[in-house]
Design a protein around this motif. Structure first.
Motif, PDB file in Angstrom:
ATOM      1  N   ASP A 223       7.157   4.575  -3.340  1.00 18.18           N
ATOM      2  CA  ASP A 223       7.633   3.321  -2.555  1.00 18.18           C
ATOM      3  C   ASP A 223       6.965   2.074  -2.642  1.00 18.18           C
ATOM      4  N   ASP A 224       7.118   1.037  -2.042  1.00 17.98           N
ATOM      5  CA  ASP A 224       6.160   0.089  -2.026  1.00 17.98           C
ATOM      6  C   ASP A 224       4.905   0.034  -1.438  1.00 17.98           C
ATOM      7  N   THR A 225       4.702   1.031  -0.312  1.00 18.77           N
ATOM      8  CA  THR A 225       3.350   1.266  -0.084  1.00 18.77           C
ATOM      9  C   THR A 225       2.390   1.783  -1.078  1.00 18.77           C
ATOM     10  N   HIS A 226       2.866   2.444  -1.873  1.00 16.27           N
ATOM     11  CA  HIS A 226       2.114   3.082  -3.081  1.00 16.27           C
ATOM     12  C   HIS A 226       1.892   2.020  -3.974  1.00 16.27           C
ATOM     13  N   ARG A 227       3.049   1.070  -4.332  1.00 18.35           N
ATOM     14  CA  ARG A 227       2.749   0.120  -5.203  1.00 18.35           C
ATOM     15  C   ARG A 227       1.734  -1.114  -4.854  1.00 18.35           C
ATOM     16  N   GLN A 228       1.523  -1.148  -3.619  1.00 13.11           N
ATOM     17  CA  GLN A 228       0.507  -2.288  -2.900  1.00 13.11           C
ATOM     18  C   GLN A 228      -0.887  -1.690  -2.982  1.00 13.11           C
ATOM     19  N   ILE A 229      -0.917  -0.139  -2.930  1.00 11.30           N
ATOM     20  CA  ILE A 229      -2.098   0.340  -3.210  1.00 11.30           C
ATOM     21  C   ILE A 229      -2.656   0.007  -4.739  1.00 11.30           C
ATOM     22  N   VAL A 230      -1.612   0.371  -5.725  1.00 11.76           N
ATOM     23  CA  VAL A 230      -1.753   0.470  -7.125  1.00 11.76           C
ATOM     24  C   VAL A 230      -2.176  -1.010  -7.430  1.00 11.76           C
TER      25      VAL A 230
ATOM     26  N   ASN B 152       0.779  10.548   4.722  1.00 17.33           N
ATOM     27  CA  ASN B 152       1.266   9.281   4.052  1.00 17.33           C
ATOM     28  C   ASN B 152       0.245   8.260   4.076  1.00 17.33           C
ATOM     29  N   PRO B 153       0.347   7.328   3.277  1.00 23.10           N
ATOM     30  CA  PRO B 153      -0.436   6.234   3.395  1.00 23.10           C
ATOM     31  C   PRO B 153      -1.102   5.570   4.644  1.00 23.10           C
ATOM     32  N   GLU B 154      -0.008   5.516   5.413  1.00 19.14           N
ATOM     33  CA  GLU B 154      -0.096   4.660   6.637  1.00 19.14           C
ATOM     34  C   GLU B 154      -1.140   5.292   7.532  1.00 19.14           C
ATOM     35  N   ILE B 155      -1.407   6.766   7.569  1.00 17.15           N
ATOM     36  CA  ILE B 155      -2.357   7.160   8.190  1.00 17.15           C
ATOM     37  C   ILE B 155      -3.778   6.636   7.710  1.00 17.15           C
ATOM     38  N   LEU B 156      -4.026   6.526   6.532  1.00 16.10           N
ATOM     39  CA  LEU B 156      -5.233   6.014   5.793  1.00 16.10           C
ATOM     40  C   LEU B 156      -5.525   4.635   6.192  1.00 16.10           C
ATOM     41  N   ARG B 157      -4.429   3.828   6.135  1.00 16.61           N
ATOM     42  CA  ARG B 157      -4.400   2.356   6.583  1.00 16.61           C
ATOM     43  C   ARG B 157      -4.977   2.228   8.178  1.00 16.61           C
ATOM     44  N   ASN B 158      -4.077   3.131   9.001  1.00 19.55           N
ATOM     45  CA  ASN B 158      -4.600   3.201  10.391  1.00 19.55           C
ATOM     46  C   ASN B 158      -5.984   3.642  10.493  1.00 19.55           C
ATOM     47  N   ASP B 159      -6.608   4.656   9.819  1.00 16.18           N
ATOM     48  CA  ASP B 159      -7.823   5.215  10.129  1.00 16.18           C
ATOM     49  C   ASP B 159      -8.856   4.082   9.500  1.00 16.18           C
ATOM     50  N   THR B 160      -8.656   3.237   8.372  1.00 10.74           N
ATOM     51  CA  THR B 160      -9.636   2.537   7.759  1.00 10.74           C
ATOM     52  C   THR B 160      -9.607   1.202   8.351  1.00 10.74           C
ATOM     53  N   LYS B 161      -8.675   0.752   8.985  1.00  8.49           N
ATOM     54  CA  LYS B 161      -8.225  -0.743   9.469  1.00  8.49           C
ATOM     55  C   LYS B 161      -8.053  -1.506   8.098  1.00  8.49           C
ATOM     56  N   LYS B 162      -7.911  -0.947   6.901  1.00  6.26           N
ATOM     57  CA  LYS B 162      -7.718  -1.920   5.851  1.00  6.26           C
ATOM     58  C   LYS B 162      -6.323  -1.979   5.296  1.00  6.26           C
ATOM     59  N   SER B 163      -5.867  -2.980   4.863  1.00  3.59           N
ATOM     60  CA  SER B 163      -4.777  -3.288   4.175  1.00  3.59           C
ATOM     61  C   SER B 163      -4.434  -2.311   2.989  1.00  3.59           C
TER      62      SER B 163
ATOM     63  N   LYS C 221      -3.615  -3.088  -0.017  1.00  2.00           N
ATOM     64  CA  LYS C 221      -4.279  -3.831  -1.067  1.00  2.00           C
ATOM     65  C   LYS C 221      -5.383  -3.272  -1.158  1.00  2.00           C
ATOM     66  N   ASN C 222      -6.386  -3.432  -0.118  1.00  2.00           N
ATOM     67  CA  ASN C 222      -7.604  -3.302   0.041  1.00  2.00           C
ATOM     68  C   ASN C 222      -8.105  -1.764   0.235  1.00  2.00           C
ATOM     69  N   ILE C 223      -7.088  -0.761   0.466  1.00  2.00           N
ATOM     70  CA  ILE C 223      -7.273   0.447   0.121  1.00  2.00           C
ATOM     71  C   ILE C 223      -7.236   0.730  -1.463  1.00  2.00           C
ATOM     72  N   GLY C 224      -6.321   0.169  -2.113  1.00  2.00           N
ATOM     73  CA  GLY C 224      -6.413   0.368  -3.448  1.00  2.00           C
ATOM     74  C   GLY C 224      -7.820  -0.061  -4.230  1.00  2.00           C
ATOM     75  N   LYS C 225      -8.132  -1.469  -3.634  1.00  2.00           N
ATOM     76  CA  LYS C 225      -9.624  -1.773  -4.026  1.00  2.00           C
ATOM     77  C   LYS C 225     -10.923  -0.968  -3.976  1.00  2.00           C
ATOM     78  N   ALA C 226     -10.805  -0.338  -2.741  1.00  2.00           N
ATOM     79  CA  ALA C 226     -11.806   0.528  -2.313  1.00  2.00           C
ATOM     80  C   ALA C 226     -11.811   1.941  -3.147  1.00  2.00           C
ATOM     81  N   LEU C 227     -10.498   2.437  -3.650  1.00  2.00           N
ATOM     82  CA  LEU C 227     -10.443   3.449  -4.221  1.00  2.00           C
ATOM     83  C   LEU C 227     -10.886   3.254  -5.696  1.00  2.00           C
ATOM     84  N   ALA C 228     -10.408   2.188  -6.391  1.00  2.00           N
ATOM     85  CA  ALA C 228     -10.935   1.754  -7.549  1.00  2.00           C
ATOM     86  C   ALA C 228     -12.421   1.437  -7.695  1.00  2.00           C
ATOM     87  N   LYS C 229     -13.103   0.935  -6.920  1.00  2.00           N
ATOM     88  CA  LYS C 229     -14.403   0.680  -6.698  1.00  2.00           C
ATOM     89  C   LYS C 229     -15.111   2.081  -6.465  1.00  2.00           C
TER      90      LYS C 229
END
Length: 162
Positions: free
Chosen positions: A16-23, A105-116, A118-126
């Motif tokens: 879905d689009d959430t995964h696309r934003q993370i990638v 689902n990734p929504e829990i990750l977003r809620n826990d980290t308070k990151k968008s 896109k920023n979750i994807g950046k953090a995973l790449a880093k």
């Protein structure tokens, strides 16, 4: 832009689009070789990820040994979707097919980290480029550890060339 078929590449098929934003966020990391990632349009459901993989991408992987594919789906509390999808991976391409699952689902990750996303994807790449666990240790992603380790051996050399 599509990657060069003569160089190793990672095709990414998301639910879905959430995964696309993370990638997309992942690809924004300066250490990622963006020209080696081909992010497909979201499949709109985990069953569609499996079906597209089976009908379209199995033949493509068989035709080109430079292609690898990452399937990204959400977990379901009532069934292990990752295991179900794995059953459709033929032996001859198994070493170039990877499945990452967000549990649940990734929504829990977003809620826990308070990151968008896109920023979750950046953090995973880093974390990948700096050889750290980072967000990969979050409970939503922790089940992916064996698959992530397998994927790193295969795709890290061409996704993170520096």
């Amino acid at each position: 832009m599509s990657p060069n078929d003569y160089k190793p590449q990672l095709i990414v098929l998301v639910e879905d689009d959430t995964h696309r934003q993370i990638v997309n966020g992942f690809c924004l990391d300066l250490n990622v070789a963006m020209d080696r990632i081909h992010l497909l349009q979201e499949a709109r459901g985990w069953v569609n990820v499996k079906d597209k993989f089976e009908k379209i991408y199995i033949p493509k992987l068989r035709q080109n040994v430079n292609k690898h594919i990452l399937l990204i789906i959400d977990w379901d509390i009532y069934q292990n979707r990752g295991t179900y999808v794995q059953e459709y991976i033929p032996e001859d391409i198994k070493n170039r097919v990877f499945i990452l699952v967000f549990n649940p689902n990734p929504e829990i990750l977003r809620n826990d980290t308070k990151k968008s996303f896109k920023n979750i994807g950046k953090a995973l790449a880093k974390a990948c480029s700096e050889r750290e666990n980072g967000l990969w240790e979050h409970p939503v992603l922790l089940d992916n550890k064996p698959e992530l380790e397998r994927m790193i051996l295969s795709v890290k050399p061409f996704l993170f060339p520096n």
